[in-house]
Design an enzyme around this catalytic site. Sequence first.
Site, PDB file in Angstrom:
ATOM      1  N   ARG A 291      74.797  67.586  98.311  1.00 11.94           N
ATOM      2  CA  ARG A 291      75.594  66.377  98.513  1.00 11.94           C
ATOM      3  C   ARG A 291      76.703  66.637  99.527  1.00 11.94           C
ATOM      4  NH1 ARG A 291      75.251  60.919  98.135  1.00 11.94           N
ATOM      5  NH2 ARG A 291      76.802  59.945  96.811  1.00 11.94           N
TER       6      ARG A 291
ATOM      7  N   THR B  31      68.296  55.583 101.768  1.00 13.13           N
ATOM      8  CA  THR B  31      67.880  56.736 100.969  1.00 13.13           C
ATOM      9  C   THR B  31      66.360  56.800 100.953  1.00 13.13           C
ATOM     10  OG1 THR B  31      69.851  56.551  99.572  1.00 13.13           O
ATOM     11  CG2 THR B  31      68.010  57.779  98.661  1.00 13.13           C
TER      12      THR B  31
ATOM     13  N   ASP C 244      80.495  56.258  98.985  1.00 14.16           N
ATOM     14  CA  ASP C 244      80.063  56.357  97.594  1.00 14.16           C
ATOM     15  C   ASP C 244      81.225  56.708  96.664  1.00 14.16           C
ATOM     16  OD1 ASP C 244      77.512  55.502  97.223  1.00 14.16           O
ATOM     17  OD2 ASP C 244      76.574  57.475  97.274  1.00 14.16           O
TER      18      ASP C 244
ATOM     19  N   SER D 261      76.657  60.140  92.965  1.00 16.37           N
ATOM     20  CA  SER D 261      75.391  59.650  93.493  1.00 16.37           C
ATOM     21  C   SER D 261      74.551  59.060  92.369  1.00 16.37           C
ATOM     22  CB  SER D 261      74.620  60.797  94.152  1.00 16.37           C
ATOM     23  OG  SER D 261      73.315  60.391  94.493  1.00 16.37           O
ATOM     24  N   SER D 262      73.660  58.153  92.749  1.00 17.98           N
ATOM     25  CA  SER D 262      72.678  57.602  91.807  1.00 17.98           C
ATOM     26  C   SER D 262      71.316  58.279  91.931  1.00 17.98           C
ATOM     27  CB  SER D 262      72.503  56.104  92.055  1.00 17.98           C
ATOM     28  OG  SER D 262      73.703  55.413  91.873  1.00 17.98           O
TER      29      SER D 262
ATOM     30  N   GLY E 158      70.017  52.934  95.943  1.00 13.29           N
ATOM     31  CA  GLY E 158      71.384  52.930  95.448  1.00 13.29           C
ATOM     32  C   GLY E 158      71.469  52.985  93.943  1.00 13.29           C
TER      33      GLY E 158
END
Length: 572
Positions: free
Chosen positions: A102, A390, A430, A454-455, A477
């Site tokens: 990340r 993403t 985010d 994050s998802s 998302g």
Amino acid sequence: MTLLRKLHFVPLAAALAASACVPPPMAPVPPPQDNPGLVSAADPRAAEAGAQILRLGGSATDAAIATMLALTVVEPQSSGIGGGGFLVTGTAAGQVETIDGRETAPAAAGPQWFYKDGKPLTFPDVIPGGRSVGVPGNLRLAALAHNKHGKLAWRTLFQPAIRLARDGFAITPRMFASLGYATRTAAFDPAGRALFYGADGKPLPAGTLVKNPALAATFEMIAARGADAFYTGTNAETIAAKVGTAPFNPAPMTTADIAAYKAIERPPVCAPYRQYRVCGMGPPSSGATTVYAILKQLERFDMKALGPSNAVSWHLIAESQRLAYADRDQYLADSDFVSVPVTGLIDAAYLAARSKLISDSATMPTALPGTPPGATLAFAQAPQQEEHGTTHFVAVDSWGDAASYTSTVESAFGSGVMVGGYYLNNELTDFNIVPDKDGKPTANRVEAGKRPRSSMAPTLIYGPNGSLRLAIGAAGGATIPAQVAKAIIGVLDWNLSARDAIALPVLFAPGGDTVYVEQGTTLEAMITALQQLGHDKVVARPASFKANAIERIGGKWRGAADPRSEGAAVAP
């Protein structure tokens, strides 16, 4: 399943022979030949890049890295080396590891990073330019994973992507659509405009062959010199300069910020659901805990008997999501900065108590966060903005090992800032733009060196016999945990193929009292039934989903790509 065995690509061996500066791959240990691997990705050319690596005897990790690099070329609206990701790997024996790639906030960042004149900027206004850019993590993740699980030479993994960038790739209909709605970022940088737009300022039409020699050169440099070539030297200097001098939202990022970046091995989050073992990515991802809570809170219900055509099934899924997302918004953040009660959030007794709040005939008036073991309510609850940049991809190899990798640049084409042929992310959006709520700080506020929540939910599932049953993940998302949990229920409870489970319509109930259902599907037809169960606010909205998976059925791998996407599964 869309299965492509051979696409029209120059053979990798020929490409290697034609490049005097790139030596041939190391000779790997020959894999077993009775069970060839598979790659599933959101673009068939990227899946083919991974499959080429498997043909050379590469590992699932090797194939996943090659896929990530190729997606940088052919799907720049979604991911790439200018972004970050999470990787979950698992052996045939069930040993699971996770790597956190990340992005991080620069050292100059603080809680009011997205403020101007003492007031917070709006979400759309913080996306383009330098202030939204986090230090990219994908290449450090790839290098760490390759050191642990790679079988081929590092430079070999870059060859399919180099070829795509150098020789050209066709713009797909999905990419063309992205170039149309995301012009603010895709055409933000003159280099991006030159690549993807005509002299009239309009996106190049679908089918246009695009060559990206700058990206090919970047790849060749990193292939020859390793990931350090990205994080130090000219590339790092260019990133820092472009972020700092962006024509919109310039922000301080230094070469020291970039050089200091580290990918981190994190403990996997694994727990049982029925007779299966579900494993995923822990903080700063909210994926594993949220997916697992949705599943575990439904365990006491006979989901198999209810089936996918029953409105009660989807009502129960909505209620479980509401509880899981309430906990997610309350507790999940970077665990290096905030105490995240991961063990408590997946505790069986805690989730059983949460499950008792769910009725099969009524709706909770309000879904509030609980108090899992080890938790503190020192932070305020705050939801997260959605993103559209993403991608997810999975690979399995002949040894039975698997890699489930979700990669992102956050919004479509990230921040719009382009360096060396690739887009830089806008991942810092985010974080919560407003750092506090109701007089209390939020766990996911901006801090120097911190990784935003994050998802993303790359997931591996092992069956009762200990062997891999399913590798899966999604893009979209905050909807990602909902998509992944729904697909898992489809496979494990409703006995659907992974493809059919992914194709099921998506219901999204993110903690509040509104339930979103996918427009034009059977769920839209169930709105009245859902309202009769107490869901007053049920809204149909267009699909923006994209998932990929590989499952093991009858001793064979089967790939799955979301029929809403351009994805494909490719065999070696």
